[in-house]
Scaffold this motif. Structure first.
Motif, PDB file in Angstrom:
ATOM      1  N   LYS A   1      30.191  20.970 -28.835  1.00 26.95           N
ATOM      2  CA  LYS A   1      28.765  21.058 -28.534  1.00 26.95           C
ATOM      3  C   LYS A   1      27.950  20.530 -29.708  1.00 26.95           C
ATOM      4  O   LYS A   1      26.974  19.791 -29.516  1.00 26.95           O
ATOM      5  N   GLY A   2      28.347  20.891 -30.923  1.00 26.65           N
ATOM      6  CA  GLY A   2      27.663  20.386 -32.109  1.00 26.65           C
ATOM      7  C   GLY A   2      27.762  18.876 -32.221  1.00 26.65           C
ATOM      8  O   GLY A   2      26.783  18.194 -32.561  1.00 26.65           O
TER       9      GLY A   2
ATOM     10  N   VAL B   1      24.666  16.165 -32.216  1.00 29.92           N
ATOM     11  CA  VAL B   1      24.471  15.157 -33.261  1.00 29.92           C
ATOM     12  C   VAL B   1      24.417  13.761 -32.648  1.00 29.92           C
ATOM     13  O   VAL B   1      23.588  12.928 -33.044  1.00 29.92           O
ATOM     14  N   LYS B   2      25.275  13.487 -31.675  1.00 28.47           N
ATOM     15  CA  LYS B   2      25.244  12.175 -31.007  1.00 28.47           C
ATOM     16  C   LYS B   2      23.896  11.947 -30.327  1.00 28.47           C
ATOM     17  O   LYS B   2      23.346  10.844 -30.378  1.00 28.47           O
ATOM     18  N   LYS B   3      23.368  12.988 -29.702  1.00 30.39           N
ATOM     19  CA  LYS B   3      22.078  12.868 -29.040  1.00 30.39           C
ATOM     20  C   LYS B   3      20.976  12.599 -30.067  1.00 30.39           C
ATOM     21  O   LYS B   3      20.102  11.751 -29.843  1.00 30.39           O
TER      22      LYS B   3
ATOM     23  N   GLU C   1      18.504   9.309 -30.345  1.00 26.91           N
ATOM     24  CA  GLU C   1      17.048   9.418 -30.419  1.00 26.91           C
ATOM     25  C   GLU C   1      16.520   8.711 -31.666  1.00 26.91           C
ATOM     26  O   GLU C   1      15.497   8.025 -31.613  1.00 26.91           O
ATOM     27  N   GLN C   2      17.226   8.877 -32.804  1.00 25.09           N
ATOM     28  CA  GLN C   2      16.797   8.236 -34.037  1.00 25.09           C
ATOM     29  C   GLN C   2      16.928   6.722 -33.943  1.00 25.09           C
ATOM     30  O   GLN C   2      16.073   5.989 -34.458  1.00 25.09           O
ATOM     31  N   GLN C   3      17.971   6.232 -33.269  1.00 24.60           N
ATOM     32  CA  GLN C   3      18.129   4.788 -33.086  1.00 24.60           C
ATOM     33  C   GLN C   3      16.991   4.219 -32.240  1.00 24.60           C
ATOM     34  O   GLN C   3      16.473   3.135 -32.522  1.00 24.60           O
ATOM     35  N   ILE C   4      16.596   4.954 -31.209  1.00 26.92           N
ATOM     36  CA  ILE C   4      15.467   4.512 -30.380  1.00 26.92           C
ATOM     37  C   ILE C   4      14.192   4.487 -31.219  1.00 26.92           C
ATOM     38  O   ILE C   4      13.412   3.523 -31.175  1.00 26.92           O
TER      39      ILE C   4
END
Length: 119
Positions: free
Chosen positions: A65-66, A70-72, A76-79
Motif C-alpha cells: 500500500k505504501g 508513493v507511485k501515485k 502526480e509530481q511528474q504531471i
C-alpha cells in the motif's frame, strides 16, 4: 479296525480346575498423557504459525500500500513538473521576452548584441 482302537482306549477322567474370577482392567483413556501433550503442542504450534503468517501478510499488504501511494505521488509530481516545463517554454519565447523588455524600457540595439555560444 478303527472302531476297535477307539473301544480299547482307556477313558481319562478330566479334572476340573476351580474357576477363578477373571478381573478385567478397564482403560479409562486410549490416548496416553504423553500423546495428549504432543497433540497440544502440535495444536499450539499450528496456531502460532497461523498468527505469524497472518501478521506477515498484513505487513506485506501495508508495504505494498505504501509503495502504491508513493507511485501515485510520483505520477502526480511528474504531471506537475510537466505543467511547469510547459509554462517555462511558454515564458521563455522570444516574443514574450521582447515585450517584457519594451515594457521595462529596454531597447534592442543590434550593435550592442553579443552572441554567447554554449560549450
Amino acid at each position: 479296525m478303527s472302531n476297535l482302537a477307539r473301544k480299547h482306549q482307556p477313558h481319562f477322567q478330566t479334572i476340573q480346575k476351580p474357576e477363578t474370577e477373571v478381573i478385567k482392567v478397564k482403560r479409562h483413556a486410549r490416548i496416553t498423557p504423553g500423546e495428549k501433550i504432543l497433540a497440544l503442542l502440535l495444536i499450539a504450534f499450528i496456531g502460532i504459525m497461523a498468527v505469524q503468517i497472518i501478521s506477515a501478510q498484513s505487513k506485506i499488504y501495508e508495504v505494498n500500500k505504501g509503495i502504491e501511494d508513493v507511485k501515485k505521488e510520483i505520477q502526480e509530481q511528474q504531471i506537475f513538473n510537466g505543467n511547469l516545463e510547459m509554462q517555462i517554454s511558454d515564458m521563455s519565447k522570444y516574443e514574450r521576452i521582447g515585450e517584457k523588455a519594451k515594457d521595462l524600457g529596454l531597447n534592442l540595439d543590434e550593435d550592442n548584441v553579443r552572441v554567447v555560444e554554449k560549450k
